[in-house]
Design a protein around this motif. Structure first.
Motif, PDB file in Angstrom:
ATOM      1  N   THR A   1      49.948   3.660  -6.395  1.00 17.10           N
ATOM      2  CA  THR A   1      51.105   3.308  -5.579  1.00 17.10           C
ATOM      3  C   THR A   1      50.804   3.457  -4.090  1.00 17.10           C
ATOM      4  O   THR A   1      51.219   2.628  -3.266  1.00 17.10           O
ATOM      5  CB  THR A   1      52.302   4.199  -5.957  1.00 17.10           C
ATOM      6  N   ALA A   2      50.066   4.511  -3.747  1.00 18.72           N
ATOM      7  CA  ALA A   2      49.798   4.788  -2.333  1.00 18.72           C
ATOM      8  C   ALA A   2      48.664   3.958  -1.761  1.00 18.72           C
ATOM      9  O   ALA A   2      48.703   3.586  -0.580  1.00 18.72           O
ATOM     10  CB  ALA A   2      49.487   6.281  -2.158  1.00 18.72           C
ATOM     11  N   SER A   3      47.653   3.664  -2.593  1.00 22.12           N
ATOM     12  CA  SER A   3      46.456   3.006  -2.050  1.00 22.12           C
ATOM     13  C   SER A   3      46.187   1.632  -2.628  1.00 22.12           C
ATOM     14  O   SER A   3      45.362   0.879  -2.102  1.00 22.12           O
ATOM     15  CB  SER A   3      45.227   3.889  -2.279  1.00 22.12           C
ATOM     16  N   GLY A   4      46.844   1.295  -3.744  1.00 22.90           N
ATOM     17  CA  GLY A   4      46.603  -0.002  -4.376  1.00 22.90           C
ATOM     18  C   GLY A   4      45.304  -0.068  -5.147  1.00 22.90           C
ATOM     19  O   GLY A   4      44.863  -1.164  -5.523  1.00 22.90           O
ATOM     20  N   SER A   5      44.670   1.075  -5.411  1.00 18.44           N
ATOM     21  CA  SER A   5      43.422   1.082  -6.160  1.00 18.44           C
ATOM     22  C   SER A   5      43.285   2.400  -6.906  1.00 18.44           C
ATOM     23  O   SER A   5      44.069   3.341  -6.708  1.00 18.44           O
ATOM     24  CB  SER A   5      42.219   0.896  -5.229  1.00 18.44           C
ATOM     25  N   PHE A   6      42.272   2.447  -7.779  1.00 16.00           N
ATOM     26  CA  PHE A   6      41.945   3.674  -8.497  1.00 16.00           C
ATOM     27  C   PHE A   6      40.590   4.211  -8.033  1.00 16.00           C
ATOM     28  O   PHE A   6      39.894   4.898  -8.783  1.00 16.00           O
ATOM     29  CB  PHE A   6      41.907   3.414 -10.009  1.00 16.00           C
ATOM     30  N   GLY A   7      40.214   3.912  -6.820  1.00 14.51           N
ATOM     31  CA  GLY A   7      38.910   4.305  -6.302  1.00 14.51           C
ATOM     32  C   GLY A   7      38.819   5.792  -6.002  1.00 14.51           C
ATOM     33  O   GLY A   7      39.819   6.479  -5.782  1.00 14.51           O
ATOM     34  N   TRP A   8      37.565   6.278  -5.945  1.00 16.09           N
ATOM     35  CA  TRP A   8      37.321   7.691  -5.685  1.00 16.09           C
ATOM     36  C   TRP A   8      37.570   8.067  -4.232  1.00 16.09           C
ATOM     37  O   TRP A   8      37.843   9.236  -3.944  1.00 16.09           O
ATOM     38  CB  TRP A   8      35.859   8.049  -6.006  1.00 16.09           C
ATOM     39  N   GLU A   9      37.486   7.116  -3.341  1.00 18.72           N
ATOM     40  CA  GLU A   9      37.455   7.437  -1.918  1.00 18.72           C
ATOM     41  C   GLU A   9      38.660   6.890  -1.159  1.00 18.72           C
ATOM     42  O   GLU A   9      38.590   6.635   0.043  1.00 18.72           O
ATOM     43  CB  GLU A   9      36.159   6.903  -1.300  1.00 18.72           C
ATOM     44  N   ALA A  10      39.786   6.714  -1.849  1.00 19.14           N
ATOM     45  CA  ALA A  10      40.988   6.214  -1.191  1.00 19.14           C
ATOM     46  C   ALA A  10      41.458   7.204  -0.130  1.00 19.14           C
ATOM     47  O   ALA A  10      41.410   8.422  -0.320  1.00 19.14           O
ATOM     48  CB  ALA A  10      42.088   5.995  -2.224  1.00 19.14           C
ATOM     49  N   GLN A  11      41.900   6.674   0.999  1.00 22.74           N
ATOM     50  CA  GLN A  11      42.407   7.499   2.083  1.00 22.74           C
ATOM     51  C   GLN A  11      43.919   7.634   1.934  1.00 22.74           C
ATOM     52  O   GLN A  11      44.646   6.643   1.907  1.00 22.74           O
ATOM     53  CB  GLN A  11      42.051   6.886   3.439  1.00 22.74           C
ATOM     54  N   LEU A  12      44.400   8.867   1.863  1.00 22.41           N
ATOM     55  CA  LEU A  12      45.810   9.138   1.597  1.00 22.41           C
ATOM     56  C   LEU A  12      46.401  10.002   2.696  1.00 22.41           C
ATOM     57  O   LEU A  12      45.683  10.704   3.413  1.00 22.41           O
ATOM     58  CB  LEU A  12      45.964   9.842   0.241  1.00 22.41           C
TER      59      LEU A  12
ATOM     60  N   THR B   1      47.825  15.778  -1.504  1.00 24.02           N
ATOM     61  CA  THR B   1      48.092  17.044  -2.191  1.00 24.02           C
ATOM     62  C   THR B   1      48.712  16.805  -3.559  1.00 24.02           C
ATOM     63  O   THR B   1      48.313  17.433  -4.553  1.00 24.02           O
ATOM     64  CB  THR B   1      49.021  17.923  -1.332  1.00 24.02           C
ATOM     65  N   PHE B   2      49.682  15.892  -3.626  1.00 25.08           N
ATOM     66  CA  PHE B   2      50.320  15.613  -4.914  1.00 25.08           C
ATOM     67  C   PHE B   2      49.309  15.031  -5.904  1.00 25.08           C
ATOM     68  O   PHE B   2      49.220  15.477  -7.058  1.00 25.08           O
ATOM     69  CB  PHE B   2      51.486  14.642  -4.735  1.00 25.08           C
ATOM     70  N   VAL B   3      48.545  14.039  -5.463  1.00 31.34           N
ATOM     71  CA  VAL B   3      47.590  13.390  -6.360  1.00 31.34           C
ATOM     72  C   VAL B   3      46.553  14.389  -6.867  1.00 31.34           C
ATOM     73  O   VAL B   3      46.276  14.476  -8.069  1.00 31.34           O
ATOM     74  CB  VAL B   3      46.892  12.211  -5.640  1.00 31.34           C
ATOM     75  N   THR B   4      45.987  15.175  -5.973  1.00 30.01           N
ATOM     76  CA  THR B   4      44.925  16.097  -6.384  1.00 30.01           C
ATOM     77  C   THR B   4      45.458  17.254  -7.230  1.00 30.01           C
ATOM     78  O   THR B   4      44.771  17.724  -8.142  1.00 30.01           O
ATOM     79  CB  THR B   4      44.172  16.642  -5.164  1.00 30.01           C
ATOM     80  N   LEU B   5      46.670  17.709  -6.946  1.00 29.99           N
ATOM     81  CA  LEU B   5      47.254  18.753  -7.801  1.00 29.99           C
ATOM     82  C   LEU B   5      47.498  18.220  -9.213  1.00 29.99           C
ATOM     83  O   LEU B   5      47.283  18.940 -10.199  1.00 29.99           O
ATOM     84  CB  LEU B   5      48.565  19.265  -7.204  1.00 29.99           C
ATOM     85  N   MET B   6      47.926  16.969  -9.317  1.00 32.86           N
ATOM     86  CA  MET B   6      48.115  16.384 -10.646  1.00 32.86           C
ATOM     87  C   MET B   6      46.779  16.223 -11.369  1.00 32.86           C
ATOM     88  O   MET B   6      46.665  16.511 -12.564  1.00 32.86           O
ATOM     89  CB  MET B   6      48.807  15.020 -10.508  1.00 32.86           C
ATOM     90  N   LEU B   7      45.765  15.786 -10.639  1.00 32.26           N
ATOM     91  CA  LEU B   7      44.442  15.682 -11.254  1.00 32.26           C
ATOM     92  C   LEU B   7      43.940  17.054 -11.674  1.00 32.26           C
ATOM     93  O   LEU B   7      43.326  17.213 -12.739  1.00 32.26           O
ATOM     94  CB  LEU B   7      43.453  15.038 -10.272  1.00 32.26           C
TER      95      LEU B   7
ATOM     96  N   LEU C   1      38.659  12.694  -2.663  1.00 31.92           N
ATOM     97  CA  LEU C   1      40.109  12.866  -2.751  1.00 31.92           C
ATOM     98  C   LEU C   1      40.493  14.329  -2.567  1.00 31.92           C
ATOM     99  O   LEU C   1      41.421  14.654  -1.824  1.00 31.92           O
ATOM    100  CB  LEU C   1      40.620  12.357  -4.102  1.00 31.92           C
ATOM    101  N   PHE C   2      39.779  15.229  -3.245  1.00 31.24           N
ATOM    102  CA  PHE C   2      40.111  16.654  -3.162  1.00 31.24           C
ATOM    103  C   PHE C   2      39.848  17.207  -1.762  1.00 31.24           C
ATOM    104  O   PHE C   2      40.510  18.159  -1.342  1.00 31.24           O
ATOM    105  CB  PHE C   2      39.307  17.429  -4.202  1.00 31.24           C
ATOM    106  N   ALA C   3      38.893  16.611  -1.055  1.00 33.05           N
ATOM    107  CA  ALA C   3      38.600  17.091   0.298  1.00 33.05           C
ATOM    108  C   ALA C   3      39.751  16.837   1.261  1.00 33.05           C
ATOM    109  O   ALA C   3      39.806  17.442   2.340  1.00 33.05           O
ATOM    110  CB  ALA C   3      37.339  16.406   0.823  1.00 33.05           C
ATOM    111  N   GLN C   4      40.703  15.981   0.883  1.00 36.55           N
ATOM    112  CA  GLN C   4      41.826  15.646   1.756  1.00 36.55           C
ATOM    113  C   GLN C   4      42.987  16.630   1.626  1.00 36.55           C
ATOM    114  O   GLN C   4      43.989  16.482   2.323  1.00 36.55           O
ATOM    115  CB  GLN C   4      42.319  14.229   1.452  1.00 36.55           C
ATOM    116  N   SER C   5      42.863  17.625   0.741  1.00 29.79           N
ATOM    117  CA  SER C   5      43.967  18.571   0.551  1.00 29.79           C
ATOM    118  C   SER C   5      43.438  19.998   0.507  1.00 29.79           C
ATOM    119  O   SER C   5      42.854  20.427  -0.490  1.00 29.79           O
ATOM    120  CB  SER C   5      44.729  18.257  -0.742  1.00 29.79           C
ATOM    121  N   GLU C   6      43.663  20.746   1.575  1.00 27.00           N
ATOM    122  CA  GLU C   6      43.282  22.157   1.602  1.00 27.00           C
ATOM    123  C   GLU C   6      44.135  22.968   0.631  1.00 27.00           C
ATOM    124  O   GLU C   6      43.675  23.971   0.078  1.00 27.00           O
ATOM    125  CB  GLU C   6      43.419  22.711   3.023  1.00 27.00           C
TER     126      GLU C   6
END
Length: 603
Positions: free
Chosen positions: A196-207, A213-219, A269-274
């Protein structure tokens, strides 16, 4: 298609072909040994192809991807399906296929007492499981990884519940399936939010920070379930109800490793959320120490190793939470070999003494020197003794965690290093030294080379693989220079102290456990976490399900049924005006014409 991609595709399809042949030819599957040989051939082909892909990548140092559009609609593709060969997937593919091959060869001897039908079914499950894990490893995006992730869950259910007529095995399989399925909802929600946020399922999407935080916590919720992190670790010890080679496969480099691999693969993706990384650091550290405490008091050799797996996965998650992607991945790699070695050596012992209880063993180092030597090498590697594989990767983890969150995670991992050495020393001294506990232990003997060969290979790898950390880092584009830090020296000292304490307590035969271990035993026997989940299931989930069932049955279904009843009632009354007599229909038409004429006149 590039050469490396071609090899990776072969690694995926070889075990799939073996599984398809056995599914299409049930008569072959029921023959047992031919089915086993077909699956081993598929695994051997997969390992050879994975090795060729890794060699190609090491030569070119260029990641290669081959993919095709997937899930197309209105000229648009939702995602791609294919293979990606890079410094993360290629080494992992080699580790997975090699461990699976060793486990399958070992199973030829371990499972020889099964019926031919069960023997063939067992290897068919293995082939399907290896295919599923390989699909996950080479995924070019998160959507394909999700497909492999779920296939791994289904096939692990089949393997854990292999002895499905045994109630404990059936219960363990269902428990593993539902606990991991609950956690997998996080992966599904994370994928939906990511797309929904990036339009893709890629590993390196910028969010944005909040979405990341929401995406990585769910993962990470999915990782907690699959990699048995606290508090969703409860399924892993029960999974020991499956055959011991299955335990080696699941605990070493496949199912439980899938969660850690997901974090490594989705590191951008995880690097984007401390926030998520802090949660990972705390969760991993707590799991490492908590599971090590539980391993102290287990008497079943497989459950000791099961809790050890939980603990070591905690090390990996803590390293990833501390920002050391390579630290977590390197420990995942080394752990795969010495944990597979420990489980297979334990299987060899169980096969000889017909018991999982370490108290019913003893003296096995003399009766089974190769198995005993292999187990001791694995135990020392797990304890992080200098020179062995576990030492190098644990040092990297401790170096990454030091100083984070007030050094509390670092202290927890140091304490875990001491406890790990102690409980593994306990197993070694009780099971392999001292007087045999019974006739089975006194007359135990080594098995054929189908079981001894994998032990020799894995023991060798448990010694040497740590020296290839620089090569592994170079493939993935990571910086790595081993240096013997103060933390590494402290951890090694604590490990040696743990072994010394284990010798002092258990080296001269079975003795009463120290008071602190007895206390931990009482806590472990209380099954507090399991009771919490049982209470939640019985008092919350089932009550809520009953309430929803009542609403569904009497409100939702009631409205639908009432609509149908009203429609039928009106229809039965309207049906009476249909007499089937032509004069009645002519009269009705004439009355209609008169009514319409009257309406026109009035207007």
């Amino acid at each position: 298609m590039s050469p490396a991609s071609s090899f990776a595709l072969v690694a995926v399809l070889a075990p799939a072909l073996a599984a398809l042949v056995l599914a299409a030819l049930p008569a072959l599957r029921r023959q047992g040994t031919p089915a086993a040989m077909l699956c081993i051939a598929g695994s051997l082909g997969a390992f050879g192809a994975a090795l060729a892909a890794l060699s190609r990548l090491a030569h070119t140092h260029t990641p290669e991807t081959w993919s095709r559009p997937w899930l197309q609609a209105a000229g648009l593709s939702l995602a791609d399906v294919g293979v990606r060969v890079d410094g993360t997937s290629a080494p992992m593919l080699v580790v997975v296929t090699l461990v699976a091959l060793c486990v399958q060869v070992f199973s030829l001897g371990y499972m020889h007492g099964e019926s031919r039908e069960a023997f063939g079914r067992y290897f068919a499950y293995h082939a399907l499981f290896l295919f599923s894990m390989n699909v996950l490893v080479v995924s070019p995006n998160l959507l394909q990884l999700f497909a492999g992730w779920e296939l791994v869950g289904v096939t692990s259910y089949l393997l854990i519940g292999f002895y499905y007529r045994k109630p404990e095995a059936a219960h363990a399989a269902v428990k593993a399936f539902w606990v991991t399925r609950f956690a997998d909802m996080g992966l599904l929600f994370g994928l939906l939010a990511l797309f929904t946020a990036s339009g893709s399922f890629g590993w390196e999407a910028q969010l944005s920070p909040a979405v990341a935080t929401f995406v990585t916590l769910m993962l990470f919720l999915a990782v907690v379930g699959k990699s048995a992190q606290f508090p969703l670790h409860i399924w892993l010890p029960n999974a020991m109800e499956g055959p011991t080679p299955v335990s080696a496969l699941l605990h070493a480099a496949t199912m439980v490793a899938a969660g850690v691999f997901l974090v490594v693969r989705a590191a951008p993706l995880f690097a984007q959320s401390e926030t998520t990384r802090a949660v990972m650091l705390v969760t991993g550290s707590v799991t490492a120490l908590f599971a090590a405490c539980l391993a102290l008091v287990q008497t079943d050799i497989k459950k000791v190793l099961a809790y050890s797996t939980c603990s070591q996965l905690g090390y990996m998650v803590a390293a990833l939470g501390a920002g050391s992607v390579f630290g977590g991945f390197f420990h995942l790699t080394t752990h795969a070999f010495f944990k597979a070695l420990l489980f297979l050596a334990a299987g060899s012992v169980i096969h000889a003494v017909h018991s999982n209880e370490i108290g019913k063993m003893g003296g096995l180092a003399r009766r089974m020197p190769l198995t005993g030597g292999a187990f001791i090498i694995g135990a020392l590697a797990l304890a992080g003794v200098p020179g062995l594989a576990g030492f190098f990767s644990k040092d990297l983890v401790l170096e990454a965690v030091e100083g984070k969150l007030g050094s509390l995670p670092w202290i927890a991992l140091l304490a875990t290093a001491f406890l790990t050495a102690f409980y593994m020393g306990r197993v070694v001294f009780v099971a392999f030294f001292g007087a045999p506990a019974n006739d089975h232990a006194a007359h135990a003997k080594e098995h054929g080379w189908s079981m001894r060969g994998p032990l020799v290979l894995l023991a060798t790898l448990s010694v040497v693989v740590g020296y290839f950390g620089g090569d592994l880092a170079h493939l993935g584009g990571h910086a790595y220079h081993f240096h013997f830090t103060g933390g590494a020296a402290l951890a090694s000292g604590l490990g040696l102290a743990g072994i010394g304490l284990a010798y002092a307590v258990y080296g001269r035969g079975p003795r009463e456990a120290p008071a602190i271990i007895a206390t931990v035993d009482r806590i472990a026997q209380s099954r507090a976490v399991n009771r919490f989940y049982e209470f939640g299931f019985r008092r919350v989930t089932l009550v809520a399900a009953d309430a929803l069932a009542w609403i569904d049955r009497y409100v939702v279904d009631g409205l639908i049924n009432m609509t149908g009843y009203v429609t039928l009632a009106l229809g039965s009354r309207a049906r009476k005006i249909q007499t089937g007599e032509a004069p009645d229909y002519v009269l009705a038409v004439m009355l209609g014409v008169v009514a319409m004429a009257a309406w026109v006149v009035v207007q």
